[in-house]
Write an enzyme that holds these catalytic residues in place. Structure first.
Site, PDB file in Angstrom:
ATOM      1  N   LEU A  55      53.810  -2.109  -6.450  1.00  0.00           N
ATOM      2  CA  LEU A  55      53.888  -0.945  -7.342  1.00  0.00           C
ATOM      3  C   LEU A  55      54.392   0.301  -6.607  1.00  0.00           C
ATOM      4  CD1 LEU A  55      52.989   0.238 -10.195  1.00  0.00           C
ATOM      5  CD2 LEU A  55      50.887   0.931  -9.037  1.00  0.00           C
ATOM      6  N   HIS A  61      36.073  15.291 -12.257  1.00  0.00           N
ATOM      7  CA  HIS A  61      37.193  15.090 -11.326  1.00  0.00           C
ATOM      8  C   HIS A  61      36.936  13.902 -10.401  1.00  0.00           C
ATOM      9  CE1 HIS A  61      39.112  18.566 -12.865  1.00  0.00           C
ATOM     10  NE2 HIS A  61      38.316  19.459 -12.312  1.00  0.00           N
ATOM     11  N   ASP A  90      44.372  14.030 -18.214  1.00  0.00           N
ATOM     12  CA  ASP A  90      43.736  15.268 -18.659  1.00  0.00           C
ATOM     13  C   ASP A  90      42.360  14.957 -19.240  1.00  0.00           C
ATOM     14  OD1 ASP A  90      43.589  17.963 -19.053  1.00  0.00           O
ATOM     15  OD2 ASP A  90      44.795  17.985 -20.881  1.00  0.00           O
TER      16      ASP A  90
HETATM   17  C1  IPE Z   1      48.002  19.356 -16.696  1.00  0.00           C
HETATM   18  O1  IPE Z   1      46.724  19.512 -17.186  1.00  0.00           O
HETATM   19  C2  IPE Z   1      47.978  19.247 -15.210  1.00  0.00           C
HETATM   20  C3  IPE Z   1      47.372  18.032 -14.665  1.00  0.00           C
HETATM   21  C4  IPE Z   1      46.935  17.031 -15.365  1.00  0.00           C
HETATM   22  C5  IPE Z   1      47.284  17.966 -13.229  1.00  0.00           C
HETATM   23  P1  IPE Z   1      46.105  20.954 -17.493  1.00  0.00           P
HETATM   24  O2  IPE Z   1      44.739  20.719 -17.977  1.00  0.00           O
HETATM   25  O3  IPE Z   1      46.285  21.830 -16.305  1.00  0.00           O
HETATM   26  O4  IPE Z   1      47.070  21.463 -18.648  1.00  0.00           O
HETATM   27  P2  IPE Z   1      46.902  22.668 -19.675  1.00  0.00           P
HETATM   28  O5  IPE Z   1      46.508  23.874 -18.878  1.00  0.00           O
HETATM   29  O6  IPE Z   1      45.836  22.274 -20.641  1.00  0.00           O
HETATM   30  O7  IPE Z   1      48.235  22.788 -20.328  1.00  0.00           O
HETATM   31  C1  IPE Z   2      42.642  17.031 -15.556  1.00  0.00           C
HETATM   32  O1  IPE Z   2      41.433  17.387 -16.138  1.00  0.00           O
HETATM   33  C2  IPE Z   2      42.667  17.176 -14.058  1.00  0.00           C
HETATM   34  C3  IPE Z   2      43.374  18.381 -13.576  1.00  0.00           C
HETATM   35  C4  IPE Z   2      44.119  19.157 -14.307  1.00  0.00           C
HETATM   36  C5  IPE Z   2      43.230  18.726 -12.173  1.00  0.00           C
HETATM   37  P1  IPE Z   2      41.085  18.902 -16.502  1.00  0.00           P
HETATM   38  O2  IPE Z   2      40.443  19.545 -15.337  1.00  0.00           O
HETATM   39  O3  IPE Z   2      42.304  19.606 -17.015  1.00  0.00           O
HETATM   40  O4  IPE Z   2      40.034  18.703 -17.664  1.00  0.00           O
HETATM   41  P2  IPE Z   2      39.973  19.521 -19.024  1.00  0.00           P
HETATM   42  O5  IPE Z   2      41.325  19.418 -19.654  1.00  0.00           O
HETATM   43  O6  IPE Z   2      39.615  20.934 -18.677  1.00  0.00           O
HETATM   44  O7  IPE Z   2      38.912  18.821 -19.815  1.00  0.00           O
HETATM   45 MG    MG Z   3      43.123  19.917 -18.825  1.00  0.00          MG
END
Ligand code: IPE
Ligand code: IPE
Ligand code: MG
Length: 243
Positions: free
Chosen positions: A123, A29, A12
Protein backbone atom coordinates in the site's frame (compact mmCIF):
# COMPACT_ATOMS: atom_id res chain seq x y z
CA UNK A 1 -16.59 -4.50 -7.76
CA UNK A 2 -14.38 -1.77 -9.10
CA UNK A 3 -11.88 -0.95 -6.37
CA UNK A 4 -10.75 2.68 -6.53
CA UNK A 5 -7.02 2.88 -7.05
CA UNK A 6 -6.61 5.91 -4.79
CA UNK A 7 -8.84 6.74 -1.80
CA UNK A 8 -8.38 10.05 0.04
CA UNK A 9 -9.92 10.52 3.48
CA UNK A 10 -10.74 13.60 5.52
CA UNK A 11 -10.84 12.00 8.93
CA UNK A 12 -13.17 14.26 10.83
CA UNK A 13 -15.21 14.09 14.01
CA UNK A 14 -12.67 12.94 16.60
CA UNK A 15 -13.64 15.74 18.96
CA UNK A 16 -17.40 15.30 18.59
CA UNK A 17 -17.07 11.53 19.00
CA UNK A 18 -15.24 12.05 22.31
CA UNK A 19 -17.66 14.75 23.52
CA UNK A 20 -20.60 12.41 22.88
CA UNK A 21 -18.88 10.04 25.32
CA UNK A 22 -18.28 12.77 27.91
CA UNK A 23 -14.56 12.49 27.22
CA UNK A 24 -11.99 15.18 26.35
CA UNK A 25 -11.36 15.87 22.64
CA UNK A 26 -7.88 14.42 22.90
CA UNK A 27 -9.34 11.02 23.71
CA UNK A 28 -11.01 11.19 20.31
CA UNK A 29 -7.68 12.01 18.67
CA UNK A 30 -6.02 9.02 20.36
CA UNK A 31 -8.79 6.69 19.15
CA UNK A 32 -8.68 8.38 15.74
CA UNK A 33 -4.93 7.77 15.37
CA UNK A 34 -5.42 4.10 16.32
CA UNK A 35 -8.13 3.84 13.67
CA UNK A 36 -5.78 5.11 10.95
CA UNK A 37 -3.81 1.91 11.44
CA UNK A 38 -6.98 -0.21 11.22
CA UNK A 39 -8.15 1.46 8.01
CA UNK A 40 -4.68 1.19 6.42
CA UNK A 41 -4.85 -2.55 6.86
CA UNK A 42 -8.45 -2.68 5.59
CA UNK A 43 -7.54 -0.62 2.50
CA UNK A 44 -4.69 -2.97 1.71
CA UNK A 45 -6.91 -6.04 2.16
CA UNK A 46 -9.51 -4.54 -0.18
CA UNK A 47 -6.90 -3.98 -2.88
CA UNK A 48 -6.67 -0.20 -2.68
CA UNK A 49 -3.23 0.87 -3.94
CA UNK A 50 -3.07 4.45 -2.59
CA UNK A 51 -4.55 5.77 0.64
CA UNK A 52 -4.13 9.42 1.64
CA UNK A 53 -5.29 10.70 5.02
CA UNK A 54 -5.63 14.27 6.29
CA UNK A 55 -4.04 14.38 9.73
CA UNK A 56 -3.47 18.09 10.31
CA UNK A 57 -4.32 21.08 8.12
CA UNK A 58 -2.44 24.36 7.74
CA UNK A 59 -5.52 25.90 9.44
CA UNK A 60 -5.52 23.53 12.43
CA UNK A 61 -2.87 25.74 14.13
CA UNK A 62 -5.85 28.00 14.93
CA UNK A 63 -7.02 25.56 17.60
CA UNK A 64 -6.08 26.27 21.16
CA UNK A 65 -2.49 25.57 22.16
CA UNK A 66 -3.33 22.63 24.38
CA UNK A 67 -5.09 20.79 21.58
CA UNK A 68 -2.31 21.55 19.06
CA UNK A 69 0.30 20.36 21.55
CA UNK A 70 -1.66 17.17 22.26
CA UNK A 71 -1.99 16.49 18.51
CA UNK A 72 1.74 17.02 17.95
CA UNK A 73 2.56 14.63 20.79
CA UNK A 74 0.22 12.11 19.29
CA UNK A 75 1.94 12.48 15.89
CA UNK A 76 5.26 11.70 17.57
CA UNK A 77 4.03 8.35 18.85
CA UNK A 78 1.95 7.72 15.75
CA UNK A 79 4.95 8.15 13.42
CA UNK A 80 6.96 5.65 15.50
CA UNK A 81 4.10 3.16 15.14
CA UNK A 82 3.83 3.91 11.42
CA UNK A 83 7.54 3.14 10.90
CA UNK A 84 7.00 -0.31 12.40
CA UNK A 85 3.71 -0.84 10.58
CA UNK A 86 5.25 0.14 7.23
CA UNK A 87 7.98 -2.45 7.76
CA UNK A 88 5.56 -5.21 8.81
CA UNK A 89 3.01 -4.55 6.08
CA UNK A 90 5.35 -3.59 3.21
CA UNK A 91 3.74 -0.09 3.10
CA UNK A 92 5.39 2.79 1.28
CA UNK A 93 4.79 6.07 3.11
CA UNK A 94 4.93 9.60 1.79
CA UNK A 95 4.31 12.89 3.55
CA UNK A 96 2.24 15.71 2.02
CA UNK A 97 2.44 19.23 3.39
CA UNK A 98 5.09 21.57 4.70
CA UNK A 99 7.07 19.87 7.47
CA UNK A 100 9.13 22.99 8.24
CA UNK A 101 6.66 24.21 10.91
CA UNK A 102 6.79 20.89 12.78
CA UNK A 103 9.28 20.32 15.57
CA UNK A 104 12.66 18.81 14.73
CA UNK A 105 11.96 15.36 16.20
CA UNK A 106 8.70 14.99 14.33
CA UNK A 107 10.41 16.08 11.11
CA UNK A 108 13.08 13.48 11.73
CA UNK A 109 10.46 10.75 12.36
CA UNK A 110 8.67 11.68 9.15
CA UNK A 111 11.91 11.57 7.15
CA UNK A 112 12.73 8.20 8.67
CA UNK A 113 9.23 6.93 7.82
CA UNK A 114 9.57 8.00 4.19
CA UNK A 115 13.14 6.82 3.75
CA UNK A 116 12.80 3.48 5.51
CA UNK A 117 9.72 2.57 3.46
CA UNK A 118 10.88 3.86 0.07
CA UNK A 119 11.41 0.41 -1.46
CA UNK A 120 8.23 -1.18 -0.08
CA UNK A 121 5.82 -2.40 -2.73
CA UNK A 122 2.51 -2.73 -0.83
CA UNK A 123 0.00 0.00 0.00
CA UNK A 124 1.11 3.55 -0.83
CA UNK A 125 0.15 5.51 2.24
CA UNK A 126 0.25 9.33 2.25
CA UNK A 127 0.10 11.33 5.47
CA UNK A 128 -1.07 14.91 4.98
CA UNK A 129 0.32 16.81 7.93
CA UNK A 130 0.53 20.57 8.09
CA UNK A 131 -1.06 20.23 4.67
CA UNK A 132 -3.22 22.79 2.85
CA UNK A 133 -3.98 22.81 -0.86
CA UNK A 134 -3.43 26.51 -1.26
CA UNK A 135 -0.11 26.30 0.54
CA UNK A 136 0.89 23.33 -1.63
CA UNK A 137 0.03 25.21 -4.82
CA UNK A 138 1.92 28.31 -3.70
CA UNK A 139 4.97 26.18 -2.81
CA UNK A 140 4.75 24.54 -6.24
CA UNK A 141 4.56 27.94 -7.96
CA UNK A 142 7.68 29.01 -6.06
CA UNK A 143 9.53 25.91 -7.33
CA UNK A 144 8.42 26.64 -10.89
CA UNK A 145 9.54 30.26 -10.51
CA UNK A 146 12.93 29.09 -9.24
CA UNK A 147 13.30 26.84 -12.30
CA UNK A 148 12.41 29.78 -14.55
CA UNK A 149 14.96 31.90 -12.68
CA UNK A 150 17.84 29.51 -13.27
CA UNK A 151 16.86 28.70 -16.84
CA UNK A 152 15.58 25.12 -16.38
CA UNK A 153 12.28 26.42 -17.75
CA UNK A 154 12.93 28.72 -20.69
CA UNK A 155 9.47 29.10 -22.22
CA UNK A 156 6.05 29.52 -20.53
CA UNK A 157 4.58 26.90 -22.89
CA UNK A 158 6.66 24.30 -21.02
CA UNK A 159 4.34 24.81 -18.06
CA UNK A 160 1.54 22.31 -18.69
CA UNK A 161 -0.99 20.70 -16.35
CA UNK A 162 1.04 17.50 -16.11
CA UNK A 163 4.26 19.38 -15.56
CA UNK A 164 2.72 21.59 -12.87
CA UNK A 165 1.18 18.58 -11.14
CA UNK A 166 4.65 17.05 -10.89
CA UNK A 167 5.70 20.01 -8.69
CA UNK A 168 2.94 19.31 -6.16
CA UNK A 169 3.58 17.20 -3.04
CA UNK A 170 1.65 14.41 -4.79
CA UNK A 171 3.98 14.69 -7.83
CA UNK A 172 4.57 10.97 -8.25
CA UNK A 173 1.15 9.53 -7.36
CA UNK A 174 -2.15 9.33 -9.29
CA UNK A 175 -5.14 11.56 -8.43
CA UNK A 176 -7.69 10.21 -5.93
CA UNK A 177 -10.68 8.35 -7.40
CA UNK A 178 -12.75 8.56 -4.22
CA UNK A 179 -12.82 11.12 -1.41
CA UNK A 180 -14.40 10.10 1.88
CA UNK A 181 -15.22 12.63 4.60
CA UNK A 182 -16.47 11.34 7.91
CA UNK A 183 -18.71 13.00 10.51
CA UNK A 184 -21.22 14.80 8.33
CA UNK A 185 -19.41 17.91 7.12
CA UNK A 186 -19.61 18.38 3.34
CA UNK A 187 -16.61 20.51 2.42
CA UNK A 188 -13.00 20.07 1.35
CA UNK A 189 -11.37 22.17 4.08
CA UNK A 190 -8.40 22.92 1.81
CA UNK A 191 -7.67 19.25 1.00
CA UNK A 192 -6.18 18.16 -2.34
CA UNK A 193 -8.15 20.74 -4.31
CA UNK A 194 -6.12 20.26 -7.51
CA UNK A 195 -5.99 16.47 -7.24
CA UNK A 196 -9.70 15.95 -6.42
CA UNK A 197 -10.88 17.68 -9.62
CA UNK A 198 -12.61 14.49 -10.84
CA UNK A 199 -12.85 12.39 -7.68
CA UNK A 200 -16.18 10.97 -6.54
CA UNK A 201 -17.18 12.54 -3.22
CA UNK A 202 -18.65 10.44 -0.42
CA UNK A 203 -19.87 11.84 2.88
CA UNK A 204 -20.86 9.78 5.89
CA UNK A 205 -22.25 10.73 9.29
CA UNK A 206 -19.99 8.19 11.00
CA UNK A 207 -17.29 9.95 13.03
CA UNK A 208 -13.72 8.91 12.29
CA UNK A 209 -12.99 6.89 15.48
CA UNK A 210 -16.05 4.71 14.64
CA UNK A 211 -15.28 4.36 10.90
CA UNK A 212 -14.71 0.65 10.20
CA UNK A 213 -13.69 -1.61 7.33
CA UNK A 214 -17.44 -2.16 6.75
CA UNK A 215 -17.89 1.63 6.33
CA UNK A 216 -15.02 1.67 3.84
CA UNK A 217 -16.75 -1.12 1.93
CA UNK A 218 -20.01 0.88 1.92
CA UNK A 219 -18.13 3.86 0.46
CA UNK A 220 -16.69 1.64 -2.27
CA UNK A 221 -20.17 0.26 -3.01
CA UNK A 222 -21.46 3.81 -3.41
CA UNK A 223 -18.49 4.60 -5.64
CA UNK A 224 -19.50 1.66 -7.84
CA UNK A 225 -22.95 3.25 -8.38
CA UNK A 226 -21.41 6.40 -9.84
CA UNK A 227 -20.88 7.10 -13.53
CA UNK A 228 -17.56 8.80 -14.07
CA UNK A 229 -17.56 10.85 -17.24
CA UNK A 230 -14.54 13.16 -16.94
CA UNK A 231 -16.49 15.68 -19.01
CA UNK A 232 -17.21 13.21 -21.78
CA UNK A 233 -20.06 10.74 -22.30
CA UNK A 234 -20.32 7.07 -21.58
CA UNK A 235 -21.11 4.51 -24.29
CA UNK A 236 -24.87 4.52 -24.84
CA UNK A 237 -25.30 8.09 -23.57
CA UNK A 238 -24.67 9.69 -26.97
CA UNK A 239 -27.65 10.49 -29.26
CA UNK A 240 -28.11 7.64 -31.65
CA UNK A 241 -27.27 8.54 -35.27
CA UNK A 242 -30.58 8.96 -37.18
CA UNK A 243 -30.49 7.74 -40.79
C1 IPE B 1 -10.14 19.05 8.27
O1 IPE B 1 -10.93 18.95 9.39
C2 IPE B 1 -8.71 18.83 8.61
C3 IPE B 1 -8.35 17.47 9.02
C4 IPE B 1 -9.16 16.45 9.02
C5 IPE B 1 -6.98 17.27 9.42
P1 IPE B 1 -11.35 20.23 10.26
O2 IPE B 1 -12.16 19.72 11.37
O3 IPE B 1 -10.14 21.03 10.58
O4 IPE B 1 -12.22 21.03 9.20
P2 IPE B 1 -13.24 22.24 9.41
O5 IPE B 1 -12.54 23.26 10.26
O6 IPE B 1 -14.44 21.69 10.09
O7 IPE B 1 -13.54 22.72 8.03
C1 IPE C 1 -10.40 15.47 13.02
O1 IPE C 1 -11.25 15.59 14.11
C2 IPE C 1 -8.94 15.51 13.38
C3 IPE C 1 -8.27 16.80 13.12
C4 IPE C 1 -8.78 17.78 12.44
C5 IPE C 1 -6.94 16.99 13.67
P1 IPE C 1 -11.66 17.00 14.72
O2 IPE C 1 -10.68 17.39 15.75
O3 IPE C 1 -11.85 18.01 13.62
O4 IPE C 1 -13.05 16.66 15.38
P2 IPE C 1 -14.37 17.54 15.32
O5 IPE C 1 -14.65 17.80 13.88
O6 IPE C 1 -14.10 18.80 16.08
O7 IPE C 1 -15.41 16.68 15.96
MG1 MG D 1 -13.39 18.64 12.50
Amino acid sequence: MDIPRHVAIILDGNGRWAKARMMPRNYGHVKGAANVEVICRAADELGIKYLTVYLFSTENWRRNQDEVRALMNLFHSYTRTAIRQARENNMRCRVLGDPSALDATLQKNLRELVESSRDNTGLNFQLAINYGSRDEIVRAVRKVAADVGDGRISDPSQITEDMFASYLDTGDIPDPDLLIRTSGEQRLSNYLMWQLAYAELYFTQTPWPAFSKKDLELAIEAYNQRTRRFGGLKKGEEDREEH
